[in-house]
Design a protein around this motif. Structure first.
Motif, PDB file in Angstrom:
ATOM      1  N   GLN A 117      39.089   3.107  40.253  1.00 24.45           N
ATOM      2  CA  GLN A 117      38.538   2.261  39.194  1.00 24.45           C
ATOM      3  C   GLN A 117      37.012   2.074  39.259  1.00 24.45           C
ATOM      4  O   GLN A 117      36.309   2.369  38.313  1.00 24.45           O
TER       5      GLN A 117
ATOM      6  N   SER B 121      43.070   2.805  43.269  1.00 30.22           N
ATOM      7  CA  SER B 121      42.742   3.643  42.114  1.00 30.22           C
ATOM      8  C   SER B 121      41.243   3.897  42.210  1.00 30.22           C
ATOM      9  O   SER B 121      40.551   3.190  42.925  1.00 30.22           O
TER      10      SER B 121
ATOM     11  N   HIS C  87      45.059  -7.540  33.724  1.00 27.67           N
ATOM     12  CA  HIS C  87      44.943  -6.127  34.117  1.00 27.67           C
ATOM     13  C   HIS C  87      44.127  -6.069  35.408  1.00 27.67           C
ATOM     14  O   HIS C  87      44.680  -6.117  36.486  1.00 27.67           O
ATOM     15  N   HIS C  88      42.837  -5.976  35.319  1.00 23.76           N
ATOM     16  CA  HIS C  88      41.999  -6.161  36.501  1.00 23.76           C
ATOM     17  C   HIS C  88      40.702  -6.833  36.080  1.00 23.76           C
ATOM     18  O   HIS C  88      40.406  -6.897  34.881  1.00 23.76           O
TER      19      HIS C  88
ATOM     20  N   GLU D 282      43.491  -3.888  42.679  1.00 22.64           N
ATOM     21  CA  GLU D 282      44.414  -3.553  41.601  1.00 22.64           C
ATOM     22  C   GLU D 282      45.646  -4.421  41.769  1.00 22.64           C
ATOM     23  O   GLU D 282      46.687  -4.173  41.194  1.00 22.64           O
TER      24      GLU D 282
ATOM     25  N   GLN E 278      47.674   9.756  39.608  1.00 22.69           N
ATOM     26  CA  GLN E 278      47.327   9.320  38.258  1.00 22.69           C
ATOM     27  C   GLN E 278      46.406  10.342  37.607  1.00 22.69           C
ATOM     28  O   GLN E 278      45.575  10.937  38.285  1.00 22.69           O
TER      29      GLN E 278
ATOM     30  N   ARG F  39      35.782  -1.743  29.504  1.00 18.14           N
ATOM     31  CA  ARG F  39      35.344  -2.536  30.663  1.00 18.14           C
ATOM     32  C   ARG F  39      34.186  -3.448  30.308  1.00 18.14           C
ATOM     33  O   ARG F  39      33.484  -3.239  29.325  1.00 18.14           O
TER      34      ARG F  39
ATOM     35  N   LYS G  36      34.866   5.279  39.008  1.00 21.91           N
ATOM     36  CA  LYS G  36      34.749   5.903  37.686  1.00 21.91           C
ATOM     37  C   LYS G  36      33.822   5.088  36.797  1.00 21.91           C
ATOM     38  O   LYS G  36      33.095   5.643  35.980  1.00 21.91           O
TER      39      LYS G  36
ATOM     40  N   GLY H 154      38.317   3.369  29.981  1.00 18.83           N
ATOM     41  CA  GLY H 154      39.129   4.499  30.433  1.00 18.83           C
ATOM     42  C   GLY H 154      40.569   4.114  30.610  1.00 18.83           C
ATOM     43  O   GLY H 154      40.989   3.028  30.177  1.00 18.83           O
ATOM     44  N   PHE H 155      41.273   4.985  31.284  1.00 19.95           N
ATOM     45  CA  PHE H 155      42.721   4.830  31.336  1.00 19.95           C
ATOM     46  C   PHE H 155      43.256   5.625  32.520  1.00 19.95           C
ATOM     47  O   PHE H 155      42.592   6.506  33.047  1.00 19.95           O
ATOM     48  N   ALA H 156      44.462   5.277  32.954  1.00 19.29           N
ATOM     49  CA  ALA H 156      45.130   6.075  33.984  1.00 19.29           C
ATOM     50  C   ALA H 156      46.601   6.219  33.621  1.00 19.29           C
ATOM     51  O   ALA H 156      47.252   5.239  33.263  1.00 19.29           O
TER      52      ALA H 156
ATOM     53  N   ASP I 251      43.398  10.155  35.776  1.00 18.97           N
ATOM     54  CA  ASP I 251      42.469   9.041  35.687  1.00 18.97           C
ATOM     55  C   ASP I 251      41.290   9.476  34.833  1.00 18.97           C
ATOM     56  O   ASP I 251      40.708  10.532  35.086  1.00 18.97           O
TER      57      ASP I 251
ATOM     58  N   ARG J  89      49.089   2.292  47.371  1.00 20.88           N
ATOM     59  CA  ARG J  89      49.324   0.844  47.267  1.00 20.88           C
ATOM     60  C   ARG J  89      50.414   0.448  48.242  1.00 20.88           C
ATOM     61  O   ARG J  89      51.510   1.005  48.224  1.00 20.88           O
TER      62      ARG J  89
ATOM     63  N   SER K  34      47.852   2.382  32.067  1.00 22.70           N
ATOM     64  CA  SER K  34      47.101   1.310  31.438  1.00 22.70           C
ATOM     65  C   SER K  34      45.613   1.574  31.571  1.00 22.70           C
ATOM     66  O   SER K  34      45.185   2.431  32.352  1.00 22.70           O
ATOM     67  N   GLY K  35      44.867   0.829  30.790  1.00 19.18           N
ATOM     68  CA  GLY K  35      43.426   1.016  30.817  1.00 19.18           C
ATOM     69  C   GLY K  35      42.798   0.117  29.785  1.00 19.18           C
ATOM     70  O   GLY K  35      43.428  -0.830  29.310  1.00 19.18           O
TER      71      GLY K  35
HETATM   72  N1  ASP Z   1      42.585   1.627  37.336  1.00 21.90           N
HETATM   73  C1  ASP Z   1      43.660   1.211  36.502  1.00 21.90           C
HETATM   74  C2  ASP Z   1      44.981   1.407  37.247  1.00 21.90           C
HETATM   75  O1  ASP Z   1      45.038   2.153  38.188  1.00 21.90           O
HETATM   76  C3  ASP Z   1      43.731   1.950  35.220  1.00 21.90           C
HETATM   77  C4  ASP Z   1      42.503   1.775  34.394  1.00 21.90           C
HETATM   78  O2  ASP Z   1      42.159   0.632  34.048  1.00 21.90           O
HETATM   79  O3  ASP Z   1      41.904   2.814  34.033  1.00 21.90           O
HETATM   80  O4  ASP Z   1      45.983   0.808  36.881  1.00 21.90           O
END
Ligand code: ASP
Length: 589
Positions: free
Chosen positions: A202, A200, A451-452, A178, A238, A492, A205, A533-535, A240, A224, A488-489
């Motif tokens: 991530q 997370s 983002h990731h 992350e 979060q 995917r 999920k 998804g989102f957190a 999540d 973190r 954010s989210g």
């Molecule tokens: N895992 C991401 C975060 O922790 C959020 C997400 O993309 O659902 O920022």
């Protein structure tokens, strides 16, 4: 030990209870001796009640009560008396009564507390964190934690009612990217190997979606190991979630329900939905930041065409090197003293701007040192484009786009503050959508995921690569409240070939991808559904709901800016035997 059990809490009694015999259990918040008549404020989580000890009515009890001191834990038995009109305390719900003590049991004495447990007394932060137990007795912090509890419950209930399944994912796990450093936990039984604490959930999920759970929810602790930064905590919570067979709008709709429930149950407020949607590019153009505070307008304007048509060398040379010029009109700023205008320059310099150029807006014209570089007709057009009125100040920054946007965006926020446009009781949400997929990392000279690396590209397939990577849009989005990123989210990648393409573009070769993310790639191999998804950061959400400056007081046991716990002394050294057992030899400087 048996002790008198409370019949009421310290927040419960009202004049209608007058005459009742009651027992209150709580802490001595304060004591006042009025010539032998002793008044005690007794506090618990529910409130504070005044107790009075009359020597002439209960002599033995009143004389024992003389020993009471702050933070003693006591049980008081007594009779509820309505206070005469002149003695009513309107600041507290129990202010219409007092309890006349007939018996007193001391449950625990207290040492002299290091600070007064009182919301009006601001003890030093270090002292408060060290004695957090006492600090947590303060009504405001208890209020914060109670709100947090209500918010979590509301969100959990709202999402559970919509079919979300709560699943706990591992805390001892493998590093996930992350973007921050991992906390590592050495394995005793597998010498030389380490777990990572999750930044997370991530990947888990996403795996749950591949597994067919369809709608996942977790109130997840994330870890973190980031460098010292004010108001960051190494562990945070979060909300999540992840959903299968969805695209962006469906995810946003669920979150609007959850956030709506949090505000309704937490604050009794109805937040209007749907929240505003603002594409990332539009946010950057108008507000300079990807987390705009929409409680006020004060937009930024593109001044590049005006700069190009001017004879102002400073602006022109910036344009020649690929830079831009933007500016804003600051209402009433034209009348501000020199010192204050200079301070605006200091503000933008904090964010890398080389300087701030200004023009004053007069009734008929723009004036100032640089006015002469703009023809009168150009000045008139600029004034109109900025929507400026007489008395305003036009402020410009020239430079690379990232610096111009950031510094003016921060200036805009500072002006919102200065002009009192940031009402903490107003809640303005927005979704910032259509983020770029990649961003250039100038110090490492490479592209990173914005983002990731699991975020889907807008076109699903990444046809645009290599091309101009910076122009590829993603399916990720942020939730912003009052200029703060709450979460954010996005949607995917659910195709293995696309995921591999992203890894390889980011410099993660096939072998590294296998080692780090083999389990994800495998899951994408067996019929992975489209998912996203989102957190949402719980600490920030509750902080903003309460209008607080920081997140520390919405957490029961926060750490300091250097990630230490002053209460327990963590992190701390461990005996050499324990390290040896973990196959670790310390290399201390
Ligand atoms: N895992 C991401 C975060 O922790 C959020 C997400 O993309 O659902 O920022």
């Amino acid at each position: 030990m048996s002790f008198p059990r409370r019949t009421h809490t310290c927040g419960a009694l009202r004049p209608s209870d007058a005459g009742a015999r009651v027992v209150l259990d709580g802490w001595v918040a304060s004591r006042r001796d009025h010539g032998g008549v002793l008044f005690i404020d007794l506090r618990d989580r529910y409130g504070t009640t005044q107790v009075v000890f009359h020597p002439e009515r209960a002599e033995e009890v009143a004389s024992r009560a003389q020993a009471l001191r702050a933070e003693w834990c006591v049980a008081v038995t007594g009779i509820v008396r309505e206070r005469p009109a002149g003695a009513v305390n309107r600041d507290r719900p129990t202010g219409g009564i007092e309890v006349e003590a007939t018996e007193l049991a001391v449950l625990s004495e207290s040492a002299v507390p290091p600070f007064e447990v009182d919301d009006r007394v601001e003890a030093a932060l270090e002292l408060r964190l060290k004695h957090r137990v006492l600090d947590l007795r303060r009504p405001t912090i208890q209020r914060n934690l109670l709100l947090r509890s209500r918010v979590l419950l509301a969100i959990r209930n709202a999402l559970a009612a919509r079919g979300f399944v709560e699943v706990e994912t591992p805390i001892l796990t493998k590093a996930t990217p992350e973007g921050a450093r991992d906390y590592l936990v050495p394995s005793r039984v597998n010498p030389g190997t380490f777990y990572a604490l999750p930044q997370s959930p991530q990947l888990f999920k996403q795996l749950l979606m591949c597994a067919g759970l369809d709608r996942y929810l977790q109130i997840a602790r994330c870890f973190r190991d980031e460098d010292l930064r004010a108001d960051r905590q190494p562990e945070f919570t979060q909300i999540d979630l992840e959903m299968a067979f969805v695209e962006e709008e469906e995810i946003r709709a669920e979150l609007e329900v959850a956030i709506g429930a949090a505000f309704r149950e937490g604050l009794g407020l109805a937040v209007p939905t749907p929240f505003e949607r603002l594409p990332h590019a539009a946010a950057m153009a108008r507000y300079g930041l990807d987390k705009p505070d929409l409680r006020f307008d004060l937009p930024l304007h593109d001044a590049t065409p005006f700069a190009a048509a001017s004879s102002f060398q400073v602006f022109r040379s910036v344009l020649e090197t690929g830079g831009i010029v933007k500016g804003m009109a600051i209402p009433g700023g034209g009348a501000w003293p020199r010192k204050e205008i200079d301070a605006l320059g200091t503000k933008v310099a904090e964010f890398g701007a080389k300087g701030l150029a200004t023009l004053k807006v007069e009734e008929a014209d723009l004036t100032g040192a640089i006015a002469k570089f703009f023809e009168p007709a150009l000045r008139a057009r600029m004034r109109e484009a900025f929507g400026a009125k007489a008395g305003d100040l036009l402020a410009f920054v020239a430079g690379p786009p990232a610096v111009v946007n950031r510094s003016l965006g921060e200036l805009r926020n500072a002006m919102g503050e200065r002009l009192r446009l940031r009402d903490p009781k107003t809640f303005r949400f927005c979704w910032v959508t259509d983020f770029p997929l990649f961003e250039w990392n100038p110090s490492e000279k490479r592209w990173d995921s914005a983002h990731h690396p699991f975020t889907a590209p807008a076109d699903w397939t990444l046809k645009g690569l290599p091309g101009d990577p910076g122009s590829i849009l993603s399916r990720s989005f942020d939730l912003v409240l009052n200029g703060v990123e709450l979460g954010s989210g996005g949607v995917r990648i659910h195709r293995r070939d696309v995921q591999e393409k992203v890894f390889s573009f980011l410099g993660i070769g096939p072998q590294a991808a296998r080692e780090k993310f083999g389990f994800l790639l495998d899951a994408l191999e067996y019929g992975a559904p489209p998912h996203g998804g989102f957190a949402v950061g719980v600490d920030r959400l509750v902080q903003l709901m309460l209008g607080l400056e920081g997140i520390r007081d919405v957490m029961a046991f926060p750490k300091t800016a250097s990630a230490t716990c002053l209460l327990t002394g963590a992190p701390s050294a461990v005996p050499p035997e324990q390290l040896a057992e973990l196959h670790i030899r310390p290399v201390l400087p």
